[in-house]
Design a protein around this motif. Structure first.
Motif, PDB file in Angstrom:
ATOM      1  N   LEU A  85       0.790  -1.362  -0.023  1.00  0.00           N
ATOM      2  CA  LEU A  85       0.092   0.073   0.009  1.00  0.00           C
ATOM      3  C   LEU A  85       0.800   1.241   0.014  1.00  0.00           C
ATOM      4  O   LEU A  85       0.441   2.223  -0.645  1.00  0.00           O
ATOM      5  CB  LEU A  85      -1.175  -0.183   1.150  1.00  0.00           C
ATOM      6  N   SER A  86       1.956   1.359   0.675  1.00  0.00           N
ATOM      7  CA  SER A  86       2.816   2.411   1.029  1.00  0.00           C
ATOM      8  C   SER A  86       3.688   2.618  -0.241  1.00  0.00           C
ATOM      9  O   SER A  86       4.352   3.699  -0.538  1.00  0.00           O
ATOM     10  CB  SER A  86       3.304   2.661   2.244  1.00  0.00           C
ATOM     11  N   GLY A  87       4.201   1.405  -0.908  1.00  0.00           N
ATOM     12  CA  GLY A  87       5.133   1.345  -1.937  1.00  0.00           C
ATOM     13  C   GLY A  87       6.832   1.356  -1.413  1.00  0.00           C
ATOM     14  O   GLY A  87       7.750   1.590  -2.115  1.00  0.00           O
ATOM     15  N   ILE A  88       7.007   1.147  -0.084  1.00  0.00           N
ATOM     16  CA  ILE A  88       8.155   1.043   0.359  1.00  0.00           C
ATOM     17  C   ILE A  88       8.940  -0.186   0.185  1.00  0.00           C
ATOM     18  O   ILE A  88       8.022  -1.038   0.255  1.00  0.00           O
ATOM     19  CB  ILE A  88       8.308   1.416   2.001  1.00  0.00           C
ATOM     20  N   GLN A  89      10.199  -0.201   0.192  1.00  0.00           N
ATOM     21  CA  GLN A  89      10.985  -1.322  -0.182  1.00  0.00           C
ATOM     22  C   GLN A  89      11.901  -1.781   1.079  1.00  0.00           C
ATOM     23  O   GLN A  89      12.537  -0.799   1.565  1.00  0.00           O
ATOM     24  CB  GLN A  89      11.905  -1.217  -1.343  1.00  0.00           C
ATOM     25  N   SER A  90      11.446  -2.812   1.555  1.00  0.00           N
ATOM     26  CA  SER A  90      12.238  -3.398   2.717  1.00  0.00           C
ATOM     27  C   SER A  90      12.441  -4.900   2.851  1.00  0.00           C
ATOM     28  O   SER A  90      11.373  -5.412   2.711  1.00  0.00           O
ATOM     29  CB  SER A  90      11.709  -2.798   4.266  1.00  0.00           C
ATOM     30  N   ARG A  91      13.353  -5.553   3.196  1.00  0.00           N
ATOM     31  CA  ARG A  91      13.517  -7.005   3.224  1.00  0.00           C
ATOM     32  C   ARG A  91      13.515  -7.322   4.922  1.00  0.00           C
ATOM     33  O   ARG A  91      13.689  -8.477   4.999  1.00  0.00           O
ATOM     34  CB  ARG A  91      14.775  -7.498   2.706  1.00  0.00           C
ATOM     35  N   THR A  92      13.406  -6.564   5.652  1.00  0.00           N
ATOM     36  CA  THR A  92      13.255  -6.806   7.060  1.00  0.00           C
ATOM     37  C   THR A  92      11.881  -7.719   7.312  1.00  0.00           C
ATOM     38  O   THR A  92      11.016  -7.570   6.645  1.00  0.00           O
ATOM     39  CB  THR A  92      13.292  -5.603   8.077  1.00  0.00           C
ATOM     40  N   ARG A  93      12.083  -8.559   8.469  1.00  0.00           N
ATOM     41  CA  ARG A  93      10.797  -9.424   8.857  1.00  0.00           C
ATOM     42  C   ARG A  93       9.993  -8.671   9.640  1.00  0.00           C
ATOM     43  O   ARG A  93       8.634  -9.014   9.749  1.00  0.00           O
ATOM     44  CB  ARG A  93      11.350 -10.692   9.470  1.00  0.00           C
ATOM     45  N   SER A  94      10.393  -7.616  10.213  1.00  0.00           N
ATOM     46  CA  SER A  94       9.453  -6.663  10.965  1.00  0.00           C
ATOM     47  C   SER A  94       9.876  -5.147  10.731  1.00  0.00           C
ATOM     48  O   SER A  94      10.950  -4.918  10.254  1.00  0.00           O
ATOM     49  CB  SER A  94       9.296  -7.219  12.459  1.00  0.00           C
ATOM     50  N   LEU A  95       8.899  -4.448  11.102  1.00  0.00           N
ATOM     51  CA  LEU A  95       9.142  -2.920  10.858  1.00  0.00           C
ATOM     52  C   LEU A  95       8.227  -2.050  11.931  1.00  0.00           C
ATOM     53  O   LEU A  95       7.106  -2.393  12.023  1.00  0.00           O
ATOM     54  CB  LEU A  95       8.544  -2.517   9.448  1.00  0.00           C
ATOM     55  N   ALA A  96       9.214  -1.469  12.674  1.00  0.00           N
ATOM     56  CA  ALA A  96       8.725  -0.725  13.642  1.00  0.00           C
ATOM     57  C   ALA A  96       8.124   0.703  13.046  1.00  0.00           C
ATOM     58  O   ALA A  96       8.855   1.395  12.328  1.00  0.00           O
ATOM     59  CB  ALA A  96       9.390  -0.345  14.755  1.00  0.00           C
ATOM     60  N   LEU A  97       6.823   1.184  13.325  1.00  0.00           N
ATOM     61  CA  LEU A  97       6.379   2.316  12.651  1.00  0.00           C
ATOM     62  C   LEU A  97       5.719   3.426  13.899  1.00  0.00           C
ATOM     63  O   LEU A  97       5.340   3.000  14.725  1.00  0.00           O
ATOM     64  CB  LEU A  97       5.133   2.074  11.786  1.00  0.00           C
ATOM     65  N   LEU A 232     -10.638   9.555  13.346  1.00  0.00           N
ATOM     66  CA  LEU A 232     -10.495   8.319  14.138  1.00  0.00           C
ATOM     67  C   LEU A 232      -9.387   8.230  15.098  1.00  0.00           C
ATOM     68  O   LEU A 232      -9.791   7.823  16.243  1.00  0.00           O
ATOM     69  CB  LEU A 232     -10.352   7.296  12.838  1.00  0.00           C
ATOM     70  N   ARG A 233      -8.247   9.002  14.599  1.00  0.00           N
ATOM     71  CA  ARG A 233      -7.351   9.187  15.718  1.00  0.00           C
ATOM     72  C   ARG A 233      -7.572   9.952  16.794  1.00  0.00           C
ATOM     73  O   ARG A 233      -7.422   9.785  18.044  1.00  0.00           O
ATOM     74  CB  ARG A 233      -6.076   9.722  14.984  1.00  0.00           C
ATOM     75  N   ARG A 234      -8.346  11.014  16.423  1.00  0.00           N
ATOM     76  CA  ARG A 234      -8.670  12.106  17.675  1.00  0.00           C
ATOM     77  C   ARG A 234      -9.707  11.440  18.629  1.00  0.00           C
ATOM     78  O   ARG A 234      -9.553  11.545  19.621  1.00  0.00           O
ATOM     79  CB  ARG A 234      -9.635  13.399  16.829  1.00  0.00           C
ATOM     80  N   ASP A 235     -10.472  10.247  18.231  1.00  0.00           N
ATOM     81  CA  ASP A 235     -11.461   9.683  18.925  1.00  0.00           C
ATOM     82  C   ASP A 235     -10.763   8.343  19.450  1.00  0.00           C
ATOM     83  O   ASP A 235     -11.563   7.462  20.095  1.00  0.00           O
ATOM     84  CB  ASP A 235     -12.565   9.317  18.325  1.00  0.00           C
ATOM     85  N   GLY A 236      -9.532   8.257  19.628  1.00  0.00           N
ATOM     86  CA  GLY A 236      -8.791   7.114  20.261  1.00  0.00           C
ATOM     87  C   GLY A 236      -8.584   5.935  19.707  1.00  0.00           C
ATOM     88  O   GLY A 236      -8.038   5.005  20.021  1.00  0.00           O
ATOM     89  N   CYS A 237      -8.696   5.844  18.210  1.00  0.00           N
ATOM     90  CA  CYS A 237      -8.622   4.947  17.297  1.00  0.00           C
ATOM     91  C   CYS A 237      -6.937   4.697  16.880  1.00  0.00           C
ATOM     92  O   CYS A 237      -6.227   5.504  17.182  1.00  0.00           O
ATOM     93  CB  CYS A 237      -9.096   4.812  15.927  1.00  0.00           C
ATOM     94  N   THR A 238      -6.591   3.326  16.769  1.00  0.00           N
ATOM     95  CA  THR A 238      -4.933   3.219  16.399  1.00  0.00           C
ATOM     96  C   THR A 238      -5.028   2.214  15.258  1.00  0.00           C
ATOM     97  O   THR A 238      -6.083   1.996  14.709  1.00  0.00           O
ATOM     98  CB  THR A 238      -4.418   2.565  17.590  1.00  0.00           C
ATOM     99  N   ASP A 239      -3.630   2.206  14.628  1.00  0.00           N
ATOM    100  CA  ASP A 239      -3.699   1.425  13.798  1.00  0.00           C
ATOM    101  C   ASP A 239      -4.416   1.778  12.399  1.00  0.00           C
ATOM    102  O   ASP A 239      -4.761   1.283  11.617  1.00  0.00           O
ATOM    103  CB  ASP A 239      -3.879  -0.023  13.585  1.00  0.00           C
ATOM    104  N   VAL A 240      -4.396   3.352  12.457  1.00  0.00           N
ATOM    105  CA  VAL A 240      -5.282   4.070  11.308  1.00  0.00           C
ATOM    106  C   VAL A 240      -4.317   3.921  10.072  1.00  0.00           C
ATOM    107  O   VAL A 240      -3.226   4.349   9.949  1.00  0.00           O
ATOM    108  CB  VAL A 240      -5.525   5.234  11.707  1.00  0.00           C
ATOM    109  N   VAL A 241      -4.893   3.379   9.048  1.00  0.00           N
ATOM    110  CA  VAL A 241      -4.204   3.530   7.601  1.00  0.00           C
ATOM    111  C   VAL A 241      -5.193   3.892   6.498  1.00  0.00           C
ATOM    112  O   VAL A 241      -6.230   3.341   6.229  1.00  0.00           O
ATOM    113  CB  VAL A 241      -4.031   2.017   7.204  1.00  0.00           C
ATOM    114  N   VAL A 242      -4.955   4.689   5.689  1.00  0.00           N
ATOM    115  CA  VAL A 242      -5.489   5.274   4.865  1.00  0.00           C
ATOM    116  C   VAL A 242      -4.893   4.552   3.266  1.00  0.00           C
ATOM    117  O   VAL A 242      -3.787   4.720   2.919  1.00  0.00           O
ATOM    118  CB  VAL A 242      -5.193   6.864   4.446  1.00  0.00           C
ATOM    119  N   ARG A 243      -5.693   3.782   2.812  1.00  0.00           N
ATOM    120  CA  ARG A 243      -5.283   2.910   1.570  1.00  0.00           C
ATOM    121  C   ARG A 243      -5.113   3.672   0.236  1.00  0.00           C
ATOM    122  O   ARG A 243      -3.968   3.386  -0.230  1.00  0.00           O
ATOM    123  CB  ARG A 243      -6.405   1.690   1.554  1.00  0.00           C
TER     124      ARG A 243
END
Length: 339
Positions: A85-97, A232-243
């Motif tokens: 979705l974001s178009g980033i390139q990474s070979r790591t098995r996990s990614l901290a955001l 959504l973030r303002r009202d306390g939601c997390t993991d918000v992703v705009v596709r």
């Protein structure tokens, strides 16, 4: 004015100002990933001019708090989807955001960074000006009086740093330790409630002053999706992703509520003369309920819904947010579908 050390000591105070992420760019430009919403650990370290190890150590010590403000670690399918979705390139098995709120949270915890110190100073300056600047208008007398009382109480609690005082008492007390801990918890609860009321009134006043309707009318469909994500973030939601992808199956924004429920949102940016058709509602209901099986399905539109679309929404359990409800939500009113 509150001393910046209070931010380092009080999680409640930090939580009360997490929405002011604009201070980050006013102190120094914050580079974002291609999704326009997140940064990596290395990017956070570069912004604050510290080592990656310093940021990781901070996350280790304050992981729960940072997760509440938007920090997350992606792996497996979640990471694959995010890369696509974001178009980033990474070979790591996990990614901290880190979200922008999480970066601001880091600024309020990172003591050994000049950039973080400047962010804290700027943040508290803005809070001080917001609370002391006279209001010209118009709010009803009882609402204005309530606002004044809230401001006075928040200033009293935060300005005097009551919680740090109780920490000191608890450390030195033996006989009354349990009673002091309980009293500190009660004060923190009062502080949180007062801050919530203050933010809600501020949102309502800002909405009246700026004119929510014209702002919504001038939005592109991309801007509307980002706007809904911010709400959504303002009202306390997390993991918000705009596709913002062509193959989104009718789902434009995904998130998770504060109590852990999954959320899917479809946004329709139509003129007020149009209405949401039954075909659009069918597509979204199928994607949200049958394919993704989310807990909360929101269809947000800048117009009204046709009678056929309303019938499908009721049958499939989709919450409709029409133009009037969107304006109220944007002005600060909580959305019933997220409760």
């Amino acid at each position: 004015m509150i001393d910046q050390t209070a931010l380092l000591e009080s999680q409640t105070l930090r939580s009360s100002v997490l929405d002011r992420t604009d201070v980050l760019d006013r102190v120094k430009a914050l580079s974002l990933l291609p999704d326009g919403m997140h940064v990596t650990t290395a990017m956070v370290a570069a912004y604050f001019e510290v080592t990656v190890e310093a940021v990781r150590a901070l996350v280790h010590d304050h992981r729960t708090e940072l997760q509440t403000s938007g920090y997350q670690v992606l792996a497996g399918t979640q990471l694959s989807d995010f890369k696509q979705l974001s178009g980033i390139q990474s070979r790591t098995r996990s990614l901290a955001l880190f979200s922008r709120r999480a970066v601001l949270n880091v600024a309020m915890l990172l003591s050994d960074s000049e950039v973080a110190r400047q962010v804290r100073i700027y943040l508290l300056d803005m809070e001080y000006l917001a609370r002391t600047q006279p209001v010209e208008n118009s709010a009803p007398a009882d609402l204005q009086a309530l606002d004044d009382r809230i401001d006075q109480r928040i200033t009293h609690i935060l300005g005097k740093t009551v919680v740090p005082m109780f920490n000191t008492l608890i450390e030195s007390s033996g006989e009354h330790r349990r009673e002091l801990v309980e009293l500190r918890q009660d004060i923190e609860h009062v502080e949180r409630r007062l801050c919530q009321h203050h933010r809600r009134i501020s949102f309502l006043e800002e909405g009246r002053a700026s004119g929510v309707a014209p702002a919504l009318k001038g939005m592109t469909w991309q801007a509307l999706e980002r706007h809904v994500a911010d709400l959504l973030r303002r009202d306390g939601c997390t993991d918000v992703v705009v596709r913002q992808a062509h193959k989104d199956r009718g789902i434009d924004v995904t998130a998770r509520t504060a109590d852990g429920r999954t959320v899917a949102v479809q946004c329709k940016n139509h003129t007020s003369r149009r209405s949401v058709r039954s075909a659009d509602m069918q597509k979204f209901a199928g994607a949200a309920r049958a394919v993704d099986c989310v807990d909360v399905a929101l269809f947000v539109a800048t117009c009204h819904f046709s009678s056929e679309a309303q019938a499908i929404a009721k049958l499939s359990g989709v919450t409709m947010v029409d133009r009037d409800e969107l304006e109220a939500w944007s002005a600060g009113a909580p959305l019933k579908g997220l409760r």
